[in-house]
Design a protein around this motif. Sequence first.
Motif, mmCIF file in Angstrom:
data_model
loop_
_atom_site.group_PDB
_atom_site.id
_atom_site.type_symbol
_atom_site.label_atom_id
_atom_site.label_comp_id
_atom_site.label_asym_id
_atom_site.label_seq_id
_atom_site.Cartn_x
_atom_site.Cartn_y
_atom_site.Cartn_z
ATOM 1 N N ALA B 432 0.832 -1.197 0.000
ATOM 2 C CA ALA B 432 0.000 0.000 0.000
ATOM 3 C C ALA B 432 0.868 1.249 0.000
ATOM 4 C CB ALA B 432 -0.897 -0.011 1.229
ATOM 5 N N LEU B 433 1.916 1.203 0.800
ATOM 6 C CA LEU B 433 2.790 2.361 0.931
ATOM 7 C C LEU B 433 3.409 2.718 -0.412
ATOM 8 C CD1 LEU B 433 4.137 4.250 3.013
ATOM 9 C CD2 LEU B 433 6.093 2.744 2.818
ATOM 10 N N MET B 434 3.910 1.686 -1.087
ATOM 11 C CA MET B 434 4.549 1.921 -2.386
ATOM 12 C C MET B 434 3.543 2.525 -3.368
ATOM 13 S SD MET B 434 7.673 1.298 -2.546
ATOM 14 C CE MET B 434 8.039 1.808 -0.898
ATOM 15 N N ASP B 435 2.283 2.111 -3.142
ATOM 16 C CA ASP B 435 1.221 2.619 -3.997
ATOM 17 C C ASP B 435 0.924 4.083 -3.674
ATOM 18 O OD1 ASP B 435 -0.218 1.727 -6.097
ATOM 19 O OD2 ASP B 435 -2.049 1.375 -4.933
ATOM 20 N N ILE B 436 1.056 4.398 -2.399
ATOM 21 C CA ILE B 436 0.642 5.723 -1.939
ATOM 22 C C ILE B 436 1.730 6.765 -2.172
ATOM 23 C CG2 ILE B 436 0.050 7.032 0.132
ATOM 24 C CD1 ILE B 436 -1.305 4.426 1.121
ATOM 25 N N ILE B 437 2.996 6.309 -2.160
ATOM 26 C CA ILE B 437 4.095 7.295 -2.194
ATOM 27 C C ILE B 437 4.035 8.266 -3.378
ATOM 28 C CG2 ILE B 437 6.593 7.389 -2.682
ATOM 29 C CD1 ILE B 437 6.994 5.807 -0.198
ATOM 30 N N PRO B 438 3.762 7.793 -4.599
ATOM 31 C CA PRO B 438 3.664 8.781 -5.688
ATOM 32 C C PRO B 438 2.572 9.815 -5.421
ATOM 33 C CG PRO B 438 3.780 6.579 -6.574
ATOM 34 C CD PRO B 438 3.625 6.428 -5.105
ATOM 35 N N LEU B 439 1.464 9.338 -4.827
ATOM 36 C CA LEU B 439 0.387 10.279 -4.514
ATOM 37 C C LEU B 439 0.823 11.237 -3.408
ATOM 38 C CD1 LEU B 439 -2.702 7.913 -4.633
ATOM 39 C CD2 LEU B 439 -1.891 9.495 -6.372
ATOM 40 N N GLY B 440 1.595 10.691 -2.456
ATOM 41 C CA GLY B 440 2.124 11.548 -1.387
ATOM 42 C C GLY B 440 3.030 12.622 -1.948
ATOM 43 N N THR B 441 3.877 12.217 -2.900
ATOM 44 C CA THR B 441 4.779 13.181 -3.529
ATOM 45 C C THR B 441 3.990 14.269 -4.243
ATOM 46 O OG1 THR B 441 6.305 11.369 -3.897
ATOM 47 C CG2 THR B 441 6.733 13.389 -5.106
ATOM 48 N N LEU B 442 2.974 13.805 -4.983
ATOM 49 C CA LEU B 442 2.113 14.754 -5.697
ATOM 50 C C LEU B 442 1.490 15.735 -4.706
ATOM 51 C CD1 LEU B 442 0.322 14.340 -8.764
ATOM 52 C CD2 LEU B 442 -1.343 14.572 -6.948
ATOM 53 N N THR B 443 1.004 15.174 -3.579
ATOM 54 C CA THR B 443 0.380 16.037 -2.575
ATOM 55 C C THR B 443 1.383 17.026 -1.999
ATOM 56 O OG1 THR B 443 -0.996 14.155 -2.028
ATOM 57 C CG2 THR B 443 -1.026 15.993 -0.502
ATOM 58 N N SER B 444 2.565 16.515 -1.635
ATOM 59 C CA SER B 444 3.585 17.407 -1.056
ATOM 60 C C SER B 444 3.902 18.537 -2.016
ATOM 61 C CB SER B 444 4.878 16.648 -0.782
ATOM 62 O OG SER B 444 4.654 15.562 0.036
ATOM 63 N N LEU B 445 4.061 18.193 -3.296
ATOM 64 C CA LEU B 445 4.404 19.224 -4.273
ATOM 65 C C LEU B 445 3.255 20.204 -4.436
ATOM 66 C CD1 LEU B 445 6.373 17.120 -6.877
ATOM 67 C CD2 LEU B 445 7.276 18.902 -5.406
ATOM 68 N N LEU B 446 2.025 19.669 -4.423
ATOM 69 C CA LEU B 446 0.861 20.560 -4.539
ATOM 70 C C LEU B 446 0.827 21.534 -3.360
ATOM 71 C CD1 LEU B 446 -2.150 18.457 -5.857
ATOM 72 C CD2 LEU B 446 -1.134 20.464 -6.889
ATOM 73 N N ILE B 447 1.130 21.006 -2.163
ATOM 74 C CA ILE B 447 1.114 21.873 -0.978
ATOM 75 C C ILE B 447 2.195 22.944 -1.099
ATOM 76 C CG2 ILE B 447 1.512 21.912 1.509
ATOM 77 C CD1 ILE B 447 0.236 19.127 1.614
ATOM 78 N N GLU B 448 3.364 22.521 -1.581
ATOM 79 C CA GLU B 448 4.452 23.486 -1.777
ATOM 80 C C GLU B 448 4.034 24.545 -2.807
ATOM 81 O OE1 GLU B 448 7.191 23.616 0.018
ATOM 82 O OE2 GLU B 448 7.860 25.396 -1.082
ATOM 83 N N ILE B 449 3.370 24.087 -3.877
ATOM 84 C CA ILE B 449 2.917 25.030 -4.909
ATOM 85 C C ILE B 449 1.919 26.019 -4.317
ATOM 86 C CG2 ILE B 449 1.549 25.208 -7.039
ATOM 87 C CD1 ILE B 449 2.926 22.606 -7.951
ATOM 88 N N VAL B 450 1.018 25.488 -3.481
ATOM 89 C CA VAL B 450 0.030 26.370 -2.843
ATOM 90 C C VAL B 450 0.739 27.427 -1.994
ATOM 91 C CG1 VAL B 450 -1.726 26.413 -1.041
ATOM 92 C CG2 VAL B 450 -1.920 24.785 -2.901
ATOM 93 N N ALA B 451 1.768 26.987 -1.247
ATOM 94 C CA ALA B 451 2.511 27.939 -0.409
ATOM 95 C C ALA B 451 3.151 29.011 -1.282
ATOM 96 C CB ALA B 451 3.567 27.197 0.396
ATOM 97 N N ARG B 452 3.692 28.611 -2.414
ATOM 98 C CA ARG B 452 4.362 29.582 -3.287
ATOM 99 C C ARG B 452 3.343 30.512 -3.936
ATOM 100 N NH1 ARG B 452 9.781 26.513 -5.482
ATOM 101 N NH2 ARG B 452 10.345 25.827 -3.404
ATOM 102 N N ILE B 453 2.164 29.961 -4.236
ATOM 103 C CA ILE B 453 1.119 30.823 -4.803
ATOM 104 C C ILE B 453 0.742 31.897 -3.796
ATOM 105 C CG2 ILE B 453 -1.298 30.879 -5.528
ATOM 106 C CD1 ILE B 453 -0.835 28.168 -6.854
ATOM 107 N N GLU B 454 0.723 31.527 -2.507
ATOM 108 C CA GLU B 454 0.414 32.542 -1.493
ATOM 109 C C GLU B 454 1.465 33.653 -1.499
ATOM 110 O OE1 GLU B 454 -1.277 31.396 2.316
ATOM 111 O OE2 GLU B 454 -1.384 29.365 1.526
ATOM 112 N N GLY B 455 2.728 33.262 -1.760
ATOM 113 C CA GLY B 455 3.773 34.283 -1.914
ATOM 114 C C GLY B 455 3.454 35.204 -3.076
ATOM 115 N N MET B 456 2.996 34.607 -4.174
ATOM 116 C CA MET B 456 2.617 35.422 -5.342
ATOM 117 C C MET B 456 1.480 36.366 -4.991
ATOM 118 S SD MET B 456 2.759 32.666 -8.441
ATOM 119 C CE MET B 456 1.619 33.524 -9.499
ATOM 120 N N VAL B 457 0.498 35.834 -4.223
ATOM 121 C CA VAL B 457 -0.647 36.662 -3.855
ATOM 122 C C VAL B 457 -0.171 37.893 -3.099
ATOM 123 C CG1 VAL B 457 -2.731 36.773 -2.444
ATOM 124 C CG2 VAL B 457 -2.301 34.760 -3.828
ATOM 125 N N SER B 458 0.719 37.684 -2.107
ATOM 126 C CA SER B 458 1.120 38.871 -1.344
ATOM 127 C C SER B 458 1.959 39.815 -2.202
ATOM 128 C CB SER B 458 1.814 38.505 -0.027
ATOM 129 O OG SER B 458 2.481 37.297 -0.111
#
Lengths: 496, 496
Positions: B432-458
């Motif tokens: 299951a973990l091996m299955d989830i890790i790519p999704l976890g990576t995608l999520t982590s990157l999405l969260i990082e992107i969201v954080a950077r978008i907030e930088g753009m907003v300010s």
Amino acid sequence: MAQEKEAIGAMEWKIKMAGGSSESLAPTRARGCPGIAWLALKGLVVGLVMKVWNFLKKAWDMGHNEPRKVIHCLKVGVALTVVSLFYAMRPLYKDVGGNAIWAVMTVVVVFENTVGATLSKSINRIFGTFLAGFLAIGIHCIADRFGKDIEHFITGFSVFLLASAATFSRFIPSVKARFDYGAMIFILTFSLISVSGYQVDQLFDLAKHRMSTIIIGTSLCIVITMIICPIWAGEELHMLITRNMETLANSLDGCVADYFNNSGGFAGDKESDNKLLGYKCVLGSKATEESMANFARWEPAHGRFNFLHPWKQYLKIGALMRDCAYCIEALNSCVNSENEVSELTKTHISNTAIKVSSDSSMVIKELARTMKTMKKSSAIDLLVGEMNNSVLELQEDLKSLPKLFINPQPLLQEPESPENNNKTKAEAAAVALMDIIPLGTLTSLLIEIVARIEGMVSAVQELAKLAEFKAVGDRKANQNQTTNKVIPDQSALQRV
Amino acid sequence: MAQEKEAIGAMEWKIKMAGGSSESLAPTRARGCPGIAWLALKGLVVGLVMKVWNFLKKAWDMGHNEPRKVIHCLKVGVALTVVSLFYAMRPLYKDVGGNAIWAVMTVVVVFENTVGATLSKSINRIFGTFLAGFLAIGIHCIADRFGKDIEHFITGFSVFLLASAATFSRFIPSVKARFDYGAMIFILTFSLISVSGYQVDQLFDLAKHRMSTIIIGTSLCIVITMIICPIWAGEELHMLITRNMETLANSLDGCVADYFNNSGGFAGDKESDNKLLGYKCVLGSKATEESMANFARWEPAHGRFNFLHPWKQYLKIGALMRDCAYCIEALNSCVNSENEVSELTKTHISNTAIKVSSDSSMVIKELARTMKTMKKSSAIDLLVGEMNNSVLELQEDLKSLPKLFINPQPLLQEPESPENNNKTKAEAAAVALMDIIPLGTLTSLLIEIVARIEGMVSAVQELAKLAEFKAVGDRKANQNQTTNKVIPDQSALQRV
């Protein structure tokens, strides 16, 4: 309260001195208006002096750190002085007299920092002038046969047409990269000759003089730029790529080590911070690489580089390095994110993760060494194999992580009923998962970095083939042959 | 065997035609040497014609796609024709006669694509010439009092010193960004005057003429560049940043949607591919942004932009957009990697992941709209809040993933003995973990992107403050006030 007010009223004027100390200009109320004006003036002057002083200090530091820039400036000074004195003592060389300005202008405009740029501008200037002069005289000959009015019309129309066409050609990327300056000189010369209004025989005279002065100017520039401490664009590009590779390797290494050794007080150290952020240099060096490669194409054989050295391949390597740097950037932000991972899980994969990063950086460093020595590496296949093995180990370690959470009793207390059991296990797994995801992300990014490094390896091998890098001695080559057998199939290893 | 040999011997000569068809030049053995030579010549000529034709076709396409470039070329043509005819009909304007070349040269060198670049070069040219002329005449006056030999020495030394110093100043970033051309013109003018060897009164005359011709040339350029279809560097920068934002939003959206809809035949479509790779435009536009911002500072108020419009803030926004694009690059490679994830797990988080990406791209698009209309957005806070809520949902969904593998019977058969149970569960968890890790990576990157978008907003909000963007109408402002209450604390939401 009263004291406080006084403190607010008595604002302190401080001036930052060069050494970092500050001199306070305490206002003495007894002085009155002239005193305040004097102080303000003093402050203004001191501020201005400080600004100039800081500017000069920065310039001095730049000169101190990059003595080659200072040498270039002296070279320009020498070239201009030579050409100025050559023409100032005119009586000796009367025939080029009136056109002296063209020689001076050529030196000012053509003399560039690198040999390639100087050559490119010189050749562009000579051919632009020649072509425009040839065309302008031709059109002039034709227009001369008609009356004054028609001549003006033909002149105006030809200037309009050719200037527009040449300006347009400057937008075409392939022309812009190589012949931008030549197109400008073409427009300039053509317009000048059209405007001059000379007779055809006068024009031939003018053309002869102008060509001779331009050739004198460019020859002087080329000789000085190639003889006194030459800076070759090609060599600069080669060194830039090599240096960037080392920076990238250190960045990658530092980034991962920093994450796992965070508690050890590694972060915050300024030198290691510089190392970490080295990948930003790689991200920002695209424009420099492109202009260097552009100029390098004009350079003759120099040092270890032949005339037709594959400079374009350097751009490919540079682009692949940037691809790698993008991933390191993402890795760095993932490392710096506030996601907390328990020490237990961290420790479980720290060794292998650090091994992957150090193996990867070893590969990059080996590539840098290959570039530096311009000799085919005997160890690169072995190192790539090791890197791929480490990736496999890291993936195995990651796979074995769940066991940490599900098997051992000390970590999670065994519950009583089977229903509770299932529920708690699911919760524990969820917690574990949240703990593992940052590590999974790190692993995914590391794997992606490894894949991109392999791209760099093949680009450097391609360069070695194109530029005919020498192979290393027999002893090492044999060693390579035996080690090759140990290396497993890379494509199969690359990913699970 | 014999047939094979014949086939090898009869090599076919094919020439690629413009339309993509190819004409085969079958060798007819009967023709002999002259025939072959004729064919080779024909091939060469056709090839050359094709090359020229392709070049012209490319140029035509460029002109067709970017008519403003063509207009610029025509403007240069007009300016040069005007100045050439002005001097060709010299009898009317005798006093500037001999110096006509300076006016022509000024037009050729100073006329640039954007108003800002033309203004920057014009002002640099005028001040560089003025300063150098002033200094050179001063030094000439002093040197004139000594003998010929000492005069030459003083001339040579001053040229050497000032040329070196001015060349050095061109390396200092702050000077290079604004006054590079001025420094070159300074060196040029100073050397020319020093070389000229004129008397002081002649020099004043020369200086007067040269200044007047330069002012005529620059004025002509400035008038033409500002009146006929002006291209403002500031407006270009503004539009570039706005366009890049939209590209970034589409890229992000497409990237995530592509991953989850992969089976639906979404990939491979050329238009969507272009959309996906749009972030590469953002990665490569640093140099353009910097030069545009540099030129924009010279421009007077135009359209919606004041003289002191905060152009530097655009560079900050551009840098933050690139930071965001780095993450999208990593996301894209993670999406394209060969890691296979079961459809079940994918489906489990697909809705929320797509929601995060579409919410994020909505925020970016709203920023682009804010920039485009130059009006403060009333919806941005609400959109940011929604984006953060989606991130929380995504994280919840990810947390609930392990239950999919541990609870439900249909997925994993319940084993008999408790020992086996534990072992199998650990294995299942590993899978299951091996299955989830790519999704976890995608999520982590999405969260990082969201954080950077907030930088753009300010950064965009900062720009709105600095450039005094207007607020939208009252009705919307009220709506904003009520929605503000719904938005949870963002910093707490940002990460788990």
